[in-house]
Design a protein around this motif. Structure first.
Motif, PDB file in Angstrom:
ATOM      1  N   SER A 201      10.007  -1.455  -8.898  1.00  0.00           N
ATOM      2  CA  SER A 201      10.363  -0.105  -8.466  1.00  0.00           C
ATOM      3  C   SER A 201       9.176   0.846  -8.576  1.00  0.00           C
ATOM      4  CB  SER A 201      11.532   0.428  -9.307  1.00  0.00           C
ATOM      5  OG  SER A 201      12.656  -0.411  -9.197  1.00  0.00           O
ATOM      6  N   LEU A 202       8.384   0.687  -9.635  1.00  0.00           N
ATOM      7  CA  LEU A 202       7.212   1.545  -9.805  1.00  0.00           C
ATOM      8  C   LEU A 202       6.235   1.351  -8.656  1.00  0.00           C
ATOM      9  CD1 LEU A 202       5.701   3.533 -11.663  1.00  0.00           C
ATOM     10  CD2 LEU A 202       4.683   1.545 -12.794  1.00  0.00           C
ATOM     11  N   LYS A 203       6.022   0.102  -8.250  1.00  0.00           N
ATOM     12  CA  LYS A 203       5.103  -0.163  -7.142  1.00  0.00           C
ATOM     13  C   LYS A 203       5.631   0.413  -5.834  1.00  0.00           C
ATOM     14  CE  LYS A 203       4.696  -4.636  -7.837  1.00  0.00           C
ATOM     15  NZ  LYS A 203       4.218  -6.037  -7.662  1.00  0.00           N
TER      16      LYS A 203
ATOM     17  N   SER B  15       4.481 -11.458   0.324  1.00  0.00           N
ATOM     18  CA  SER B  15       4.678 -10.903  -1.009  1.00  0.00           C
ATOM     19  C   SER B  15       5.468  -9.599  -0.932  1.00  0.00           C
ATOM     20  CB  SER B  15       3.330 -10.643  -1.679  1.00  0.00           C
ATOM     21  OG  SER B  15       2.639  -9.599  -1.011  1.00  0.00           O
ATOM     22  N   ALA B  16       6.201  -9.326  -2.000  1.00  0.00           N
ATOM     23  CA  ALA B  16       6.993  -8.097  -2.045  1.00  0.00           C
ATOM     24  C   ALA B  16       6.095  -6.867  -1.957  1.00  0.00           C
ATOM     25  CB  ALA B  16       7.824  -8.063  -3.330  1.00  0.00           C
ATOM     26  N   TRP B  17       4.907  -6.935  -2.588  1.00  0.00           N
ATOM     27  CA  TRP B  17       3.991  -5.801  -2.547  1.00  0.00           C
ATOM     28  C   TRP B  17       3.549  -5.491  -1.121  1.00  0.00           C
ATOM     29  CZ3 TRP B  17       2.452  -1.597  -4.596  1.00  0.00           C
ATOM     30  CH2 TRP B  17       1.211  -1.056  -4.283  1.00  0.00           C
ATOM     31  N   GLU B  18       3.262  -6.533  -0.329  1.00  0.00           N
ATOM     32  CA  GLU B  18       2.852  -6.313   1.053  1.00  0.00           C
ATOM     33  C   GLU B  18       3.991  -5.694   1.860  1.00  0.00           C
ATOM     34  OE1 GLU B  18       1.125  -8.905   4.867  1.00  0.00           O
ATOM     35  OE2 GLU B  18       1.390  -9.839   2.896  1.00  0.00           O
ATOM     36  N   SER B  19       5.208  -6.176   1.655  1.00  0.00           N
ATOM     37  CA  SER B  19       6.361  -5.614   2.359  1.00  0.00           C
ATOM     38  C   SER B  19       6.585  -4.160   1.959  1.00  0.00           C
ATOM     39  CB  SER B  19       7.614  -6.435   2.049  1.00  0.00           C
ATOM     40  OG  SER B  19       7.468  -7.770   2.476  1.00  0.00           O
ATOM     41  N   VAL B  20       6.469  -3.868   0.679  1.00  0.00           N
ATOM     42  CA  VAL B  20       6.650  -2.491   0.197  1.00  0.00           C
ATOM     43  C   VAL B  20       5.607  -1.568   0.815  1.00  0.00           C
ATOM     44  CG1 VAL B  20       6.460  -1.012  -1.835  1.00  0.00           C
ATOM     45  CG2 VAL B  20       7.782  -3.107  -1.958  1.00  0.00           C
ATOM     46  N   PHE B  21       4.362  -2.035   0.876  1.00  0.00           N
ATOM     47  CA  PHE B  21       3.296  -1.208   1.455  1.00  0.00           C
ATOM     48  C   PHE B  21       3.591  -0.900   2.924  1.00  0.00           C
ATOM     49  CE2 PHE B  21      -0.780  -0.723   3.656  1.00  0.00           C
ATOM     50  CZ  PHE B  21      -1.305   0.347   2.948  1.00  0.00           C
TER      51      PHE B  21
ATOM     52  N   ALA C 130       6.318   1.644   3.107  1.00  0.00           N
ATOM     53  CA  ALA C 130       5.834   2.956   2.675  1.00  0.00           C
ATOM     54  C   ALA C 130       5.007   3.625   3.765  1.00  0.00           C
ATOM     55  CB  ALA C 130       5.010   2.810   1.399  1.00  0.00           C
ATOM     56  N   VAL C 131       4.130   2.855   4.409  1.00  0.00           N
ATOM     57  CA  VAL C 131       3.310   3.414   5.491  1.00  0.00           C
ATOM     58  C   VAL C 131       4.202   3.867   6.645  1.00  0.00           C
ATOM     59  CG1 VAL C 131       1.569   2.858   7.234  1.00  0.00           C
ATOM     60  CG2 VAL C 131       1.252   2.120   4.874  1.00  0.00           C
ATOM     61  N   GLY C 132       5.214   3.061   6.980  1.00  0.00           N
ATOM     62  CA  GLY C 132       6.123   3.437   8.059  1.00  0.00           C
ATOM     63  C   GLY C 132       6.872   4.723   7.762  1.00  0.00           C
TER      64      GLY C 132
ATOM     65  N   VAL D  69      12.708  -0.651  10.452  1.00  0.00           N
ATOM     66  CA  VAL D  69      13.876  -1.521  10.261  1.00  0.00           C
ATOM     67  C   VAL D  69      13.430  -2.973  10.127  1.00  0.00           C
ATOM     68  CG1 VAL D  69      15.981  -2.382  11.347  1.00  0.00           C
ATOM     69  CG2 VAL D  69      15.448   0.057  11.437  1.00  0.00           C
ATOM     70  N   PHE D  70      12.474  -3.393  10.956  1.00  0.00           N
ATOM     71  CA  PHE D  70      11.949  -4.760  10.872  1.00  0.00           C
ATOM     72  C   PHE D  70      11.331  -5.032   9.501  1.00  0.00           C
ATOM     73  CE2 PHE D  70       7.967  -7.196  11.090  1.00  0.00           C
ATOM     74  CZ  PHE D  70       8.486  -8.465  11.355  1.00  0.00           C
ATOM     75  N   ASN D  71      10.529  -4.098   9.013  1.00  0.00           N
ATOM     76  CA  ASN D  71       9.892  -4.282   7.704  1.00  0.00           C
ATOM     77  C   ASN D  71      10.912  -4.308   6.580  1.00  0.00           C
ATOM     78  OD1 ASN D  71       7.209  -4.442   8.644  1.00  0.00           O
ATOM     79  ND2 ASN D  71       7.041  -2.218   8.754  1.00  0.00           N
ATOM     80  N   LEU D  72      11.964  -3.491   6.693  1.00  0.00           N
ATOM     81  CA  LEU D  72      13.019  -3.502   5.679  1.00  0.00           C
ATOM     82  C   LEU D  72      13.760  -4.837   5.675  1.00  0.00           C
ATOM     83  CD1 LEU D  72      14.462   0.109   6.094  1.00  0.00           C
ATOM     84  CD2 LEU D  72      13.283  -0.792   4.085  1.00  0.00           C
TER      85      LEU D  72
END
Length: 321
Positions: free
Chosen positions: A87-89, A173-179, A182-184, A231-234
């Motif tokens: 969650s912090l990331k 990786s979850a970090w890549e998906s989160v990034f 976030a950018v979107g 939506v795709f990234n989510l």
């Protein structure tokens, strides 16, 4: 045993770096096999899938089990720490994405280097990162004391784990998906005007970059494309097993992006530099360099989206075969 294999594979992908995954998985397999054998002996029959699922639920969530093999974190607690860290990331990624987008826009609008603009944004926004990190930590301290998240850990279902064939290629990786998410979000917030970045730079008095009419004409299609991409990234992050939805959205957004890029590229001029105090030759140089940068950016993005579209089409074709 398929459910047990899926469970152990999920643990393998979440083990901390430096841990001998083969030894850990072999050890866990023996422990689980022993528990299954004891349960079957007491019942006098083999366990069915629901009973194996209940046994694995008792054993623990894959994230929690994998975290036990890493360095013990006592600030939040070993059971909640993986969720706290994730969650912090997410929160920090969204804040960082907003700061990066702001820095890039400031660089383009002011005719300065991106590095200088990003440094300016980071030095003025680190307090925001610190405040958000503290807020996330406080929330998880409360969760630790109330035990609310423990109910979620007890209700997870092994049947929701990916199939074994989904693990043949390591997932994103979850970090890549989160990034990416976030950018979107940051781009959409800026595009609809909720994040305001003025197209004027204080270091260059009177300089203003005015968007060309093409951006106004395509405002709604660009917003729709970015929402679809979000939506795709989510889905890719939260529902990786929705393969058909991921493939359709990926191809659709890539094709739609290429069509929009073609329309934007045909405009030929995307920003107009104006100033009442700047010399005409300097103003013309800023106008030319800014539009030249956008020109090459459109080409690079178009090539990337074309390759992505071809890749997803090939995956769909191979999947049908």
């Amino acid at each position: 045993m398929d459910l047990i294999d899926r469970y152990l594979t999920a643990i393998r992908w979440n083990l901390p770096r430096g841990v001998n995954a083969d030894d850990v998985i072999a050890e866990l397999r023996d422990v689980i096999a022993s528990r299954v054998e004891d349960r079957e002996e007491s019942l006098g029959r083999p366990l069915d899938e629901k009973e194996i699922s209940a046994l694995l639920r008792e054993f623990g969530h894959p994230l929690v089990v994998a975290a036990r093999y890493g360095t013990q974190q006592s600030l939040i607690g070993p059971d909640l720490f993986p969720f706290y860290w994730f969650s912090l990331k997410v929160v920090l990624a969204i804040c960082a994405a907003v700061m990066v987008v702001t820095g890039v826009i400031n660089a383009i609008s002011g005719g300065h280097s991106i590095v200088r603009a990003l440094v300016h944004v980071l030095t003025s926004g680190w307090w925001s990162l610190l405040a958000n990190a503290g807020l996330v930590t406080l929330i998880f301290v409360v969760l630790e004391r109330t035990g609310w998240l423990t109910e979620y850990l007890e209700q997870w279902s092994p049947e929701e784990l990916p199939d074994l064939k989904d693990f043949k290629v390591k997932p994103q990786s979850a970090w890549e998906s989160v990034f990416q998410v976030a950018v979107g979000i940051a781009f959409i917030l800026w595009w609809v005007g909720l994040i305001h970045v003025p197209l004027a730079y204080t270091d260059v008095e009177g300089l203003t970059l005015t968007p060309a009419p093409v951006w106004t004409d395509l405002w709604v299609p660009i917003l729709a494309l970015m929402v679809a991409r979000l939506v795709f990234n989510l889905i890719q992050w939260l529902r990786p097993r929705w393969k058909l939805a991921r493939a359709v959205l990926s191809v659709a957004t890539a094709a739609g992006g290429l069509a929009l890029l073609a329309l934007i590229y045909q405009a030929g001029h995307w920003l107009t530099a104006t100033s009442a105090t700047m010399p005409a030759d300097q103003l013309a140089d800023i106008d030319r360099s800014t539009n030249l940068g956008i020109h090459y950016a459109i080409i690079v993005i178009g090539v990337i989206w074309a390759l992505q579209c071809a890749k997803e089409l090939w995956r769909l074709y191979a999947g049908r075969r």
